[in-house]
Design a protein around this motif. Sequence first.
Motif, PDB file in Angstrom:
ATOM      1  N   GLU A 187      37.425  86.814 -37.482  1.00 22.91           N
ATOM      2  CA  GLU A 187      37.765  85.501 -36.926  1.00 22.91           C
ATOM      3  C   GLU A 187      36.613  84.893 -36.137  1.00 22.91           C
ATOM      4  OE1 GLU A 187      41.305  86.366 -34.739  1.00 22.91           O
ATOM      5  OE2 GLU A 187      42.649  85.804 -36.395  1.00 22.91           O
ATOM      6  N   SER A 188      35.659  85.716 -35.715  1.00 25.36           N
ATOM      7  CA  SER A 188      34.523  85.208 -34.940  1.00 25.36           C
ATOM      8  C   SER A 188      33.474  84.527 -35.816  1.00 25.36           C
ATOM      9  CB  SER A 188      33.862  86.353 -34.159  1.00 25.36           C
ATOM     10  OG  SER A 188      33.134  87.217 -35.040  1.00 25.36           O
ATOM     11  N   VAL A 189      33.578  84.683 -37.147  1.00 24.27           N
ATOM     12  CA  VAL A 189      32.599  84.093 -38.060  1.00 24.27           C
ATOM     13  C   VAL A 189      32.818  82.587 -38.124  1.00 24.27           C
ATOM     14  CG1 VAL A 189      31.736  84.054 -40.434  1.00 24.27           C
ATOM     15  CG2 VAL A 189      32.466  86.209 -39.399  1.00 24.27           C
ATOM     16  N   SER A 190      31.726  81.840 -38.079  1.00 22.08           N
ATOM     17  CA  SER A 190      31.832  80.388 -38.175  1.00 22.08           C
ATOM     18  C   SER A 190      30.840  79.856 -39.207  1.00 22.08           C
ATOM     19  CB  SER A 190      31.578  79.730 -36.812  1.00 22.08           C
ATOM     20  OG  SER A 190      30.273  80.029 -36.341  1.00 22.08           O
ATOM     21  N   TYR A 191      31.172  78.704 -39.764  1.00 22.28           N
ATOM     22  CA  TYR A 191      30.363  78.062 -40.797  1.00 22.28           C
ATOM     23  C   TYR A 191      30.110  76.607 -40.401  1.00 22.28           C
ATOM     24  CZ  TYR A 191      31.580  81.910 -43.992  1.00 22.28           C
ATOM     25  OH  TYR A 191      31.737  83.132 -44.583  1.00 22.28           O
ATOM     26  N   SER A 192      28.979  76.094 -40.815  1.00 21.30           N
ATOM     27  CA  SER A 192      28.759  74.656 -40.736  1.00 21.30           C
ATOM     28  C   SER A 192      29.359  74.011 -41.981  1.00 21.30           C
ATOM     29  CB  SER A 192      27.265  74.335 -40.638  1.00 21.30           C
ATOM     30  OG  SER A 192      26.591  74.758 -41.827  1.00 21.30           O
TER      31      SER A 192
END
Length: 358
Positions: A187-192
């Motif tokens: 859940e900590s992964v983020s994307y532009s």
Amino acid sequence: MSPHLSTVCSGPSSPLSSHPAVAPCQTRASCWRGARQHLRGDVTPPAPAAPAGQHLQVGRARYGTVFIPVCFFLSSFYEELVSHGILKPLTAPVEGMVVREGSQNYVAPQGISSVVKYYLEQSGADVSYEQQVTHISLRDGRWEVSRKAGPPEQFDVVILTMPVPQILQLQGDIVNIINESQKQQLESVSYSSRYALGLFYEAGTGIAVPWAAQYITGNPCIRFISIDNKKRNIESPEIGPSVVVHTTVTFGSEHLDSDPAEVQQIILSHLQRIVPSLPKPSSIKCQRWRYSQVTRAVPNCPGQMILHTQPLLICGGDGFTRSNFDGCMESAMSLAQAVEPHLQQFQSQAAKLPLDLL
């Protein structure tokens, strides 16, 4: 009996993890891809308005995969791709590109999907497109993978390399198999997010700019413009030129859920101000990339995460390293190292079976 391995993927990591140089064990591999192309980003113009034979790269691959800085311990992979003509040194002028000392930049003349296609062919996997996986559950010691269209299938090993948020959306036993610590990491992964615009022209159309590609600064909408065939050094009098435009990350996030037709007009208005001499295209394609680049990867991760050991369920991809070609390669090798002992175990068990059971 060879073990049946499934890869559910969107980028280079899964086909690479089955490449003979990475995973020498004999397997029967299936690759399920959610897109119609080998890699998100290769787009053909909308028919019937566009000239035949055109396609361009409008997706993530501008960063790090079209311009690939060589990593020493991955050099053999680059050498292999160059020797087959899949990659070539980038010679076209790119304004505003930051060149790191000692790096070598490459371009894929037939689009970055040609890299994925090459590794898929090398892996020998059975590739199925437009396969949207919905459920993963345990059935009699194997994984049953269900999809939106088509019957479920069973596999001995499953590799997931789709964007991390899509892994967390899967239903079935996988919901309870992912433990709380793993869930927090994922859940900590983020994307532009960003938009890309492809403009297609008739053969013989001239685009009078001195560059093949240009990074734009100070514009709230556009970050990158490329004369795609010029950048890839595949200019031909028989095929019209094409232009690709990438928006800024801020613009992409602010307009993520906007009407694509409205977004297209905004991008075109900014493009007209930046390159006023650009001729009118014969067709236009606007593409929204919800998961464009990883901005925060899984922390303290070796390039993959094992969700279940027996049978093996493992995930990887750029969400576990970084969004460039080297990151995909590193994750692929890490995946292969984790998967290989399981495949060897299957082969060892198969060797002990009577011939009539094989």
